[in-house]
Scaffold this motif. Structure first.
Motif, PDB file in Angstrom:
ATOM      1  N   ALA A 114       0.828  -1.210   0.000  1.00  0.00           N
ATOM      2  CA  ALA A 114       0.000   0.000   0.000  1.00  0.00           C
ATOM      3  C   ALA A 114       0.861   1.258   0.000  1.00  0.00           C
ATOM      4  N   GLU A 115       2.048   1.149   0.605  1.00  0.00           N
ATOM      5  CA  GLU A 115       2.945   2.311   0.683  1.00  0.00           C
ATOM      6  C   GLU A 115       3.374   2.807  -0.692  1.00  0.00           C
ATOM      7  N   LEU A 116       3.339   1.911  -1.688  1.00  0.00           N
ATOM      8  CA  LEU A 116       3.758   2.306  -3.037  1.00  0.00           C
ATOM      9  C   LEU A 116       2.779   3.272  -3.690  1.00  0.00           C
ATOM     10  N   ALA A 117       1.621   3.475  -3.085  1.00  0.00           N
ATOM     11  CA  ALA A 117       0.692   4.490  -3.585  1.00  0.00           C
ATOM     12  C   ALA A 117       1.335   5.873  -3.540  1.00  0.00           C
ATOM     13  N   ASP A 118       2.293   6.055  -2.638  1.00  0.00           N
ATOM     14  CA  ASP A 118       2.966   7.345  -2.497  1.00  0.00           C
ATOM     15  C   ASP A 118       4.170   7.481  -3.424  1.00  0.00           C
ATOM     16  N   SER A 119       4.462   6.453  -4.199  1.00  0.00           N
ATOM     17  CA  SER A 119       5.579   6.545  -5.138  1.00  0.00           C
ATOM     18  C   SER A 119       5.140   7.263  -6.405  1.00  0.00           C
ATOM     19  N   THR A 120       6.105   7.777  -7.149  1.00  0.00           N
ATOM     20  CA  THR A 120       5.790   8.446  -8.407  1.00  0.00           C
ATOM     21  C   THR A 120       5.636   7.449  -9.548  1.00  0.00           C
TER      22      THR A 120
ATOM     23  N   GLY B   8      -9.105 -10.211 -11.718  1.00  0.00           N
ATOM     24  CA  GLY B   8      -8.439  -8.934 -11.503  1.00  0.00           C
ATOM     25  C   GLY B   8      -9.336  -7.755 -11.833  1.00  0.00           C
ATOM     26  N   LEU B   9     -10.186  -7.909 -12.852  1.00  0.00           N
ATOM     27  CA  LEU B   9     -11.072  -6.820 -13.260  1.00  0.00           C
ATOM     28  C   LEU B   9     -12.158  -6.530 -12.230  1.00  0.00           C
ATOM     29  N   LYS B  10     -12.327  -7.424 -11.259  1.00  0.00           N
ATOM     30  CA  LYS B  10     -13.258  -7.138 -10.165  1.00  0.00           C
ATOM     31  C   LYS B  10     -12.691  -6.062  -9.234  1.00  0.00           C
ATOM     32  N   TYR B  11     -11.380  -5.870  -9.302  1.00  0.00           N
ATOM     33  CA  TYR B  11     -10.713  -4.945  -8.376  1.00  0.00           C
ATOM     34  C   TYR B  11     -10.032  -3.773  -9.076  1.00  0.00           C
ATOM     35  N   VAL B  12      -9.789  -3.924 -10.390  1.00  0.00           N
ATOM     36  CA  VAL B  12      -9.060  -2.899 -11.139  1.00  0.00           C
ATOM     37  C   VAL B  12      -9.795  -2.633 -12.443  1.00  0.00           C
ATOM     38  N   ASN B  13      -9.999  -1.375 -12.787  1.00  0.00           N
ATOM     39  CA  ASN B  13     -10.623  -1.037 -14.055  1.00  0.00           C
ATOM     40  C   ASN B  13      -9.780  -1.541 -15.218  1.00  0.00           C
ATOM     41  N   ALA B  14     -10.433  -1.885 -16.305  1.00  0.00           N
ATOM     42  CA  ALA B  14      -9.737  -2.463 -17.459  1.00  0.00           C
ATOM     43  C   ALA B  14      -8.654  -1.534 -18.004  1.00  0.00           C
TER      44      ALA B  14
ATOM     45  N   ALA C 247      -7.091  -2.185  -3.636  1.00  0.00           N
ATOM     46  CA  ALA C 247      -7.872  -0.978  -3.331  1.00  0.00           C
ATOM     47  C   ALA C 247      -6.972   0.147  -2.846  1.00  0.00           C
ATOM     48  N   ASP C 248      -5.848  -0.229  -2.230  1.00  0.00           N
ATOM     49  CA  ASP C 248      -4.910   0.771  -1.723  1.00  0.00           C
ATOM     50  C   ASP C 248      -4.085   1.407  -2.834  1.00  0.00           C
ATOM     51  N   LEU C 249      -4.176   0.844  -4.049  1.00  0.00           N
ATOM     52  CA  LEU C 249      -3.378   1.342  -5.172  1.00  0.00           C
ATOM     53  C   LEU C 249      -4.283   1.842  -6.289  1.00  0.00           C
ATOM     54  N   SER C 250      -5.381   2.469  -5.913  1.00  0.00           N
ATOM     55  CA  SER C 250      -6.396   2.871  -6.893  1.00  0.00           C
ATOM     56  C   SER C 250      -5.902   3.931  -7.867  1.00  0.00           C
ATOM     57  N   SER C 251      -4.800   4.594  -7.539  1.00  0.00           N
ATOM     58  CA  SER C 251      -4.272   5.624  -8.439  1.00  0.00           C
ATOM     59  C   SER C 251      -3.256   5.053  -9.428  1.00  0.00           C
ATOM     60  N   LYS C 252      -2.962   3.758  -9.320  1.00  0.00           N
ATOM     61  CA  LYS C 252      -1.907   3.148 -10.131  1.00  0.00           C
ATOM     62  C   LYS C 252      -2.480   2.198 -11.183  1.00  0.00           C
ATOM     63  N   THR C 253      -1.704   2.036 -12.255  1.00  0.00           N
ATOM     64  CA  THR C 253      -1.948   0.940 -13.187  1.00  0.00           C
ATOM     65  C   THR C 253      -1.309  -0.304 -12.591  1.00  0.00           C
ATOM     66  N   ILE C 254      -1.997  -1.436 -12.683  1.00  0.00           N
ATOM     67  CA  ILE C 254      -1.521  -2.669 -12.057  1.00  0.00           C
ATOM     68  C   ILE C 254      -1.046  -3.662 -13.124  1.00  0.00           C
ATOM     69  N   MET C 255       0.218  -4.034 -13.046  1.00  0.00           N
ATOM     70  CA  MET C 255       0.717  -5.171 -13.807  1.00  0.00           C
ATOM     71  C   MET C 255       0.411  -6.393 -12.963  1.00  0.00           C
TER      72      MET C 255
ATOM     73  N   ASP D  78      -4.850 -12.306  -2.369  1.00  0.00           N
ATOM     74  CA  ASP D  78      -6.140 -11.650  -2.192  1.00  0.00           C
ATOM     75  C   ASP D  78      -6.053 -10.285  -2.866  1.00  0.00           C
ATOM     76  N   LEU D  79      -6.755 -10.116  -3.969  1.00  0.00           N
ATOM     77  CA  LEU D  79      -6.629  -8.881  -4.744  1.00  0.00           C
ATOM     78  C   LEU D  79      -7.348  -7.697  -4.110  1.00  0.00           C
ATOM     79  N   GLY D  80      -7.983  -7.908  -2.988  1.00  0.00           N
ATOM     80  CA  GLY D  80      -8.575  -6.790  -2.270  1.00  0.00           C
ATOM     81  C   GLY D  80      -7.543  -5.744  -1.882  1.00  0.00           C
ATOM     82  N   VAL D  81      -6.267  -6.153  -1.796  1.00  0.00           N
ATOM     83  CA  VAL D  81      -5.202  -5.215  -1.429  1.00  0.00           C
ATOM     84  C   VAL D  81      -5.027  -4.131  -2.483  1.00  0.00           C
TER      85      VAL D  81
END
Length: 344
Positions: free
Chosen positions: A243-249, A300-306, A268-276, A263-266
């Motif tokens: 979750a701390e990586l949300a503060d990275s550039t 994965g699409l249940k937790y991250v927008n396409a 949610a803490d990275l909602s500002s990031k694109t997820i590989m 558990d891909l619920g985690v």
């Protein structure tokens, strides 16, 4: 860069051919110091051989359908040691020995002076990759926190100061790689989970310094270790530092999810990031079907927008048989096409 949804990529490495490296020797460790004895080709012809093997890797990635390719890290003995051991201030001739909690001894570089970058390390790699593909091209660098954990500090007042010095060296390299045509620059930071307390103090600070001034998309890869080295049953089911990586550039965060059944619920803490999202289990010697991988993408699409999801392997594929690695990547690309059609 690809414009379609669910663009596919790799984490970095691809299997090196048996004629180039002694894969049995390589399989015993992830070297921190140089391990030049793994190369089967005499020094006079090694660069040429590595170039040829790199072209093979690039073509494999393209044939599999990968949208954002790498050079397969074919010239590296490990993901980190080639860059780390090329820096000024590091004694690689007289390594220190670190003993893990399990009693395993690993030689590591000693930090004996001020860290500085003597000159480009991966620049030729990036130029070669750019000349040999018209796909989007990514190159990886070891992250500053991870490199600081993989060395014995005998110069800086503490490991944070060391990590920041390494971050400056990584940044100088990354800026040159960007000029050479890198479309994505990725930092590999698997060791943030080894010492999460230290990571929480200064890992993001070091990552942000390493990515300073980079204008192309940037990524940070975190994982639990190569499946060939860290068996699945020993891997945790959650990250102690994520979750701390949300503060990275960094714009993209790469996570291992298939083998550890994360558990891909985690996310949610990275909602500002694109997820590989790791959707290939590298601990499974079988080639998953496109259907199996498609289900992982759908999950994965249940937790991250396409528009924020990039299917990828869990980790680098360096330790796998090449035909298995290719088959898994082809299945992943087919799976992404299936799901892409469903949501378009």
């Amino acid at each position: 860069m690809p414009k379609h949804l669910l663009p596919t990529t790799v984490v970095g490495s691809y299997p090196q051919p048996d004629w180039l490296v002694d894969r049995e020797m390589l399989s015993k460790s992830v070297p921190r110091t140089r391990m030049t004895e793994i190369w089967r080709i005499p020094q006079a012809y090694l660069e040429q051989a590595q170039d040829d093997a790199t072209v093979v890797a690039i073509r494999d990635l393209e044939r599999a359908g990968i949208d954002i390719v790498t050079d397969g890290e074919i010239r590296r003995e490990s993901y980190s040691n080639r860059f780390a051991t090329a820096l000024e201030g590091i004694d690689i001739e007289n390594p220190a020995m670190i003993v893990s909690r399990s009693g395993q001894k690993t030689p590591v570089p000693r930090i004996v002076g001020k860290i500085s970058r003597k000159g480009p390390v991966e620049l030729r790699d990036m130029e070669f990759l750019r000349r040999n593909t018209d796909h989007a091209a990514k190159i990886t660098l070891p992250g500053p926190f991870t490199m600081s954990q993989q060395a014995k500090n005998e110069f800086y007042k503490d490991d944070e100061e060391l990590a920041m010095a390494l971050a400056a060296a990584v940044n100088a390299e990354a800026l040159e790689l960007q000029k050479a045509g890198a479309d994505v620059i990725q930092l590999d930071e698997p060791w943030v989970r080894q010492d999460p307390a230290a990571a929480k103090r200064y890992a993001v600070k070091a990552i942000n310094r390493a990515l300073q001034g980079i204008t192309v998309p940037t990524a940070v890869h975190v994982c639990f270790g190569y499946a060939a080295v860290v068996p699945g049953e020993t891997k945790p089911t959650g990250y102690s530092f994520l979750a701390e990586l949300a503060d990275s550039t960094a714009e993209q965060i790469s996570i291992e999810a298939a083998q550890p059944r994360l558990d891909l619920g985690v996310l949610a803490d990275l909602s500002s990031k694109t997820i590989m999202l790791g959707v290939i289990d590298l601990g499974d010697p079988n080639i998953e079907t496109a259907s199996v991988i498609a289900n992982r993408i759908r999950h994965g699409l249940k937790y991250v927008n396409a528009n924020r999801l990039i299917p990828a392997p869990d980790c680098g594929m360096k330790y796998m048989p090449r035909h298995i690695a290719f088959g898994k990547l082809k299945a992943m690309c087919d799976a992404a096409a299936i799901v892409r059609k469903e949501i378009s």
